[in-house]
Design an enzyme around this catalytic site. Structure first.
Site, PDB file in Angstrom:
ATOM      1  N   ILE A  89      66.728   2.923 -47.117  1.00 18.67           N
ATOM      2  CA  ILE A  89      66.978   2.687 -45.699  1.00 18.67           C
ATOM      3  C   ILE A  89      68.363   2.091 -45.495  1.00 18.67           C
ATOM      4  O   ILE A  89      69.146   2.556 -44.650  1.00 18.67           O
ATOM      5  CB  ILE A  89      65.901   1.754 -45.109  1.00 18.67           C
ATOM      6  CG1 ILE A  89      64.518   2.396 -45.215  1.00 18.67           C
ATOM      7  CG2 ILE A  89      66.215   1.415 -43.650  1.00 18.67           C
ATOM      8  CD1 ILE A  89      63.378   1.453 -44.891  1.00 18.67           C
ATOM      9  N   PRO A  92      61.582  -5.489 -48.954  1.00 16.55           N
ATOM     10  CA  PRO A  92      60.114  -5.477 -48.885  1.00 16.55           C
ATOM     11  C   PRO A  92      59.577  -6.893 -48.757  1.00 16.55           C
ATOM     12  O   PRO A  92      60.287  -7.882 -48.996  1.00 16.55           O
ATOM     13  CB  PRO A  92      59.712  -4.847 -50.220  1.00 16.55           C
ATOM     14  CG  PRO A  92      60.841  -5.170 -51.144  1.00 16.55           C
ATOM     15  CD  PRO A  92      62.082  -5.127 -50.298  1.00 16.55           C
ATOM     16  N   ARG A 141      59.653  -5.964 -43.004  1.00 20.18           N
ATOM     17  CA  ARG A 141      58.294  -6.352 -42.657  1.00 20.18           C
ATOM     18  C   ARG A 141      58.342  -7.589 -41.763  1.00 20.18           C
ATOM     19  O   ARG A 141      59.243  -8.424 -41.877  1.00 20.18           O
ATOM     20  CB  ARG A 141      57.481  -6.660 -43.928  1.00 20.18           C
ATOM     21  CG  ARG A 141      57.122  -5.440 -44.745  1.00 20.18           C
ATOM     22  CD  ARG A 141      56.084  -4.583 -44.041  1.00 20.18           C
ATOM     23  NE  ARG A 141      55.637  -3.451 -44.838  1.00 20.18           N
ATOM     24  CZ  ARG A 141      56.137  -2.228 -44.769  1.00 20.18           C
ATOM     25  NH1 ARG A 141      57.153  -1.987 -43.930  1.00 20.18           N
ATOM     26  NH2 ARG A 141      55.663  -1.245 -45.511  1.00 20.18           N
ATOM     27  N   ASP A 179      61.542  -4.020 -35.169  1.00 18.67           N
ATOM     28  CA  ASP A 179      60.596  -2.906 -35.214  1.00 18.67           C
ATOM     29  C   ASP A 179      59.283  -3.337 -35.865  1.00 18.67           C
ATOM     30  O   ASP A 179      58.325  -2.582 -35.869  1.00 18.67           O
ATOM     31  CB  ASP A 179      61.187  -1.719 -35.993  1.00 18.67           C
ATOM     32  CG  ASP A 179      60.285  -0.500 -35.956  1.00 18.67           C
ATOM     33  OD1 ASP A 179      59.876  -0.108 -34.844  1.00 18.67           O
ATOM     34  OD2 ASP A 179      59.970   0.064 -37.030  1.00 18.67           O
ATOM     35  N   GLU A 191      50.431  -7.254 -36.398  1.00 19.27           N
ATOM     36  CA  GLU A 191      50.487  -5.942 -35.760  1.00 19.27           C
ATOM     37  C   GLU A 191      49.078  -5.377 -35.608  1.00 19.27           C
ATOM     38  O   GLU A 191      48.311  -5.411 -36.573  1.00 19.27           O
ATOM     39  CB  GLU A 191      51.361  -4.981 -36.587  1.00 19.27           C
ATOM     40  CG  GLU A 191      52.808  -5.424 -36.701  1.00 19.27           C
ATOM     41  CD  GLU A 191      53.672  -4.447 -37.496  1.00 19.27           C
ATOM     42  OE1 GLU A 191      53.146  -3.395 -37.936  1.00 19.27           O
ATOM     43  OE2 GLU A 191      54.869  -4.716 -37.681  1.00 19.27           O
ATOM     44  N   HIS A 203      56.757  -0.801 -34.428  1.00 21.63           N
ATOM     45  CA  HIS A 203      56.748  -0.295 -35.808  1.00 21.63           C
ATOM     46  C   HIS A 203      56.755   1.240 -35.823  1.00 21.63           C
ATOM     47  O   HIS A 203      56.009   1.875 -36.589  1.00 21.63           O
ATOM     48  CB  HIS A 203      55.522  -0.834 -36.567  1.00 21.63           C
ATOM     49  CG  HIS A 203      55.725  -0.846 -38.063  1.00 21.63           C
ATOM     50  ND1 HIS A 203      55.030  -1.687 -38.896  1.00 21.63           N
ATOM     51  CD2 HIS A 203      56.533  -0.104 -38.870  1.00 21.63           C
ATOM     52  CE1 HIS A 203      55.397  -1.480 -40.155  1.00 21.63           C
ATOM     53  NE2 HIS A 203      56.308  -0.518 -40.158  1.00 21.63           N
TER      54      HIS A 203
END
Length: 329
Positions: free
Chosen positions: A161, A213, A241, A265, A270, A289
């Site tokens: 990413i 991560p 995250r 995001d 969530e 997300h």
């Protein structure tokens, strides 16, 4: 012959690319209604014991997601699972990883996530919130904006990413510093540094993007000390995250004016509860997300599976194979 479980919609997309291996497969189809049938005979079955599973977004985000997950975890024959995601920290994916002998990830969503980062950054730099407020108030006032050209980006976690973002920013004239564990040059970055230098690099960045991560080491890494080192006119973004960020500390920092804005995001919980202050904070842009939710992501994930399926059936090494240690407690 290997039994391969795929979603009905997924199979419709990839079937033309399976002609040379279809004689090696018994394709088991799952529908949106949670029914299963064999692709060749169209015979409905209750016996769902796949050896190969493609966990496409059609499976995980469809109305029969629960049925799919139960079927996968109940199979005693599961040999290889192709994930639609890059990470393995999700509880469901981790359970599947523990149950499967081979588990491969997908990194093709990086392209759409990089576009999210550019969209969010451009909206901030070009004073999108202010322009929208002025339009709402019918005010015709010129606004002094900023450019990506000449801006300094700090990308924390320079993997697939981060690299996709870095390439785009560099192409537009921005300066990119990537932080990661492994040294050495990487496409899209002017320099790659160890994550240990993060506190020293924060004060010079116009845009700070988290892509790491969630681990014990990274949990809550963006807290009071982190935000206090950022520039007052900087943008903070999180594509990693939600657990990477201390949300109370972020809100406090934004209220104090440093950093200037945040684009998220992902969140700690969530779906985000309706009572969360993140929803209505004037200095936060929030998306649910869904930065990877594009048609391109779906098609590229299909390609990852088809390529790996040919490799699997031909006895070749699988791409993006995850070490079994990643699923150990």
């Amino acid at each position: 012959m290997k039994t391969c479980l795929v979603h009905e919609k997924t199979f419709a997309r990839i079937q033309p690319r399976l002609k040379d291996v279809e004689h090696k497969l018994d394709v088991l189809i799952m529908t949106d209604e949670g029914r299963f049938y064999h692709a060749g005979s169209r015979v409905v079955t209750d016996k769902v014991e796949p050896e190969i599973v493609f966990g496409s977004l059609d499976c995980f985000y469809g109305p029969a997601a629960g049925t799919f997950i139960k079927a996968v975890l109940a199979s005693d024959r599961l040999d290889w699972f192709q994930s639609p995601a890059a990470g393995v920290d999700n509880a469901v994916l981790k359970a599947i990883g523990e149950a499967s002998k081979h588990y491969t990830t997908n990194h093709t969503q990086a392209e759409s996530m990089a576009e999210w980062a550019l969209w969010a950054a451009l909206d901030f730099l070009r004073e999108g919130p202010l322009h929208r407020a002025q339009q709402q108030a019918a005010e015709w006032k010129r606004v002094q904006a900023r450019e990506i050209a000449g801006s300094r980006w700090l990308i924390v976690g320079y993997g697939s990413i981060g690299e996709a973002v870095g390439k785009r920013v560099t192409a537009l004239g921005g300066h990119v510093t990537g932080l990661r564990r492994s040294p050495g040059p990487a496409p899209g970055a002017e320099e790659i540094l160890p994550i240990a230098v993060l506190p020293d690099e924060l004060p010079g960045a116009d845009v700070v993007l988290l892509c790491v991560p969630h681990t014990a080491e990274t949990e809550g890494m963006a807290g009071t000390a982190f935000f206090s080192k950022m520039k007052p006119d900087a943008l903070f973004m999180n594509l990693g995250r939600g657990a990477l960020v201390n949300e109370d500390a972020l809100i406090d920092a934004l209220d104090k004016g440093c950093p200037a804005y945040a684009a998220l995001d992902v969140t700690g919980v969530e779906p985000l509860p309706a009572e969360s202050p993140l929803w209505h904070h004037p200095k936060i842009m929030l998306t649910p997300h869904d930065s990877s939710q594009t048609n391109g992501t779906i098609l590229r994930a299909d390609g990852t599976f088809v390529d790996n399926l040919h490799r699997y059936l031909n006895g070749e090494p699988l791409r993006n194979l995850v070490d079994r240690k990643a699923f150990e407690d």
